[in-house]
Design an enzyme around this catalytic site. Sequence first.
Site, PDB file in Angstrom:
ATOM      1  N   CYS A 156     -30.639  96.913  49.705  1.00  0.00           N
ATOM      2  CA  CYS A 156     -29.658  96.434  48.732  1.00  0.00           C
ATOM      3  C   CYS A 156     -30.241  95.453  47.718  1.00  0.00           C
ATOM      4  O   CYS A 156     -29.840  95.462  46.553  1.00  0.00           O
ATOM      5  CB  CYS A 156     -28.446  95.873  49.461  1.00  0.00           C
ATOM      6  SG  CYS A 156     -27.598  97.197  50.384  1.00  0.00           S
ATOM      7  N   ASP A 203     -25.159  90.714  50.152  1.00  0.00           N
ATOM      8  CA  ASP A 203     -24.751  91.161  51.503  1.00  0.00           C
ATOM      9  C   ASP A 203     -25.089  90.172  52.620  1.00  0.00           C
ATOM     10  O   ASP A 203     -25.663  90.558  53.648  1.00  0.00           O
ATOM     11  CB  ASP A 203     -25.389  92.527  51.816  1.00  0.00           C
ATOM     12  CG  ASP A 203     -24.934  93.633  50.866  1.00  0.00           C
ATOM     13  OD1 ASP A 203     -24.250  93.326  49.877  1.00  0.00           O
ATOM     14  OD2 ASP A 203     -25.273  94.803  51.110  1.00  0.00           O
ATOM     15  N   LYS A 233     -18.696  96.831  47.568  1.00  0.00           N
ATOM     16  CA  LYS A 233     -19.326  98.123  47.314  1.00  0.00           C
ATOM     17  C   LYS A 233     -19.290  98.967  48.573  1.00  0.00           C
ATOM     18  O   LYS A 233     -19.110  98.438  49.668  1.00  0.00           O
ATOM     19  CB  LYS A 233     -20.773  97.925  46.843  1.00  0.00           C
ATOM     20  CG  LYS A 233     -21.652  97.229  47.873  1.00  0.00           C
ATOM     21  CD  LYS A 233     -22.977  96.822  47.277  1.00  0.00           C
ATOM     22  CE  LYS A 233     -23.895  96.141  48.268  1.00  0.00           C
ATOM     23  NZ  LYS A 233     -24.328  96.953  49.403  1.00  0.00           N
TER      24      LYS A 233
END
Length: 212
Positions: A156, A10, A111
């Site tokens: 994450c 990310d 995602k």
Amino acid sequence: MMNSALLLIDLQNDFCQNGSLAVPEGDSVIDVANQAITLFQKRKLPIVASQDWHPAEHRSFAANSGTQVGQIGMLNDLPQVWWPVHCVQETIGAEFHPKLHQSAVTKIVRKGQQIDVDSYSAFFDNGRRIKTELDDWLKENHVTRLFVMGLATDYCVKFTVLDALALNYDVTVIIDGCRGVNLQPQDSSNALQVMADKGAKFIMVKQVSTAL
Ligand SMILES: [Zn+2]
């Protein structure tokens, strides 16, 4: 001989400076990512990047659930931190950081597309009901060892690492390539402890070339 891949979590504008969910010092990991990318590129090893990729109506956003940012509630029977609107599909906030050498990325895994469940891990949604394509892709490419870094340590990165370990990957976290949200001050150190307890190893990016 284990086949290694780099897994970048990310590294998107909304998690960096001036982003809607800016992680403190988030930008500082982009240089670390680029150093790691160079090492993996030289060895022709895969470089995978995950991308939080929400529809605008995603219910993890406080604004869509009538809740307060930073508080915790329930979403679809799962505990949920309510987030500001972030990483909405096709917006600048969802793009990778402009300084990231993203042309070197071999595979992008998205995602968080399902509106009623969050997805911290790059492998599964938070309910572990739906699998992303990541595990299958890694297996097709005979990857058994992952070097993981990115944003954020306490969400994450943590859940991706725990899922990777549960799926029997050998996991090394590039520690100087991670930064945390730290809603509570100890969240990132606690996350690292949990990862270590489950078998993750830690390394600095300057040690990666000798570890490969
Ligand atoms: Zn998200």
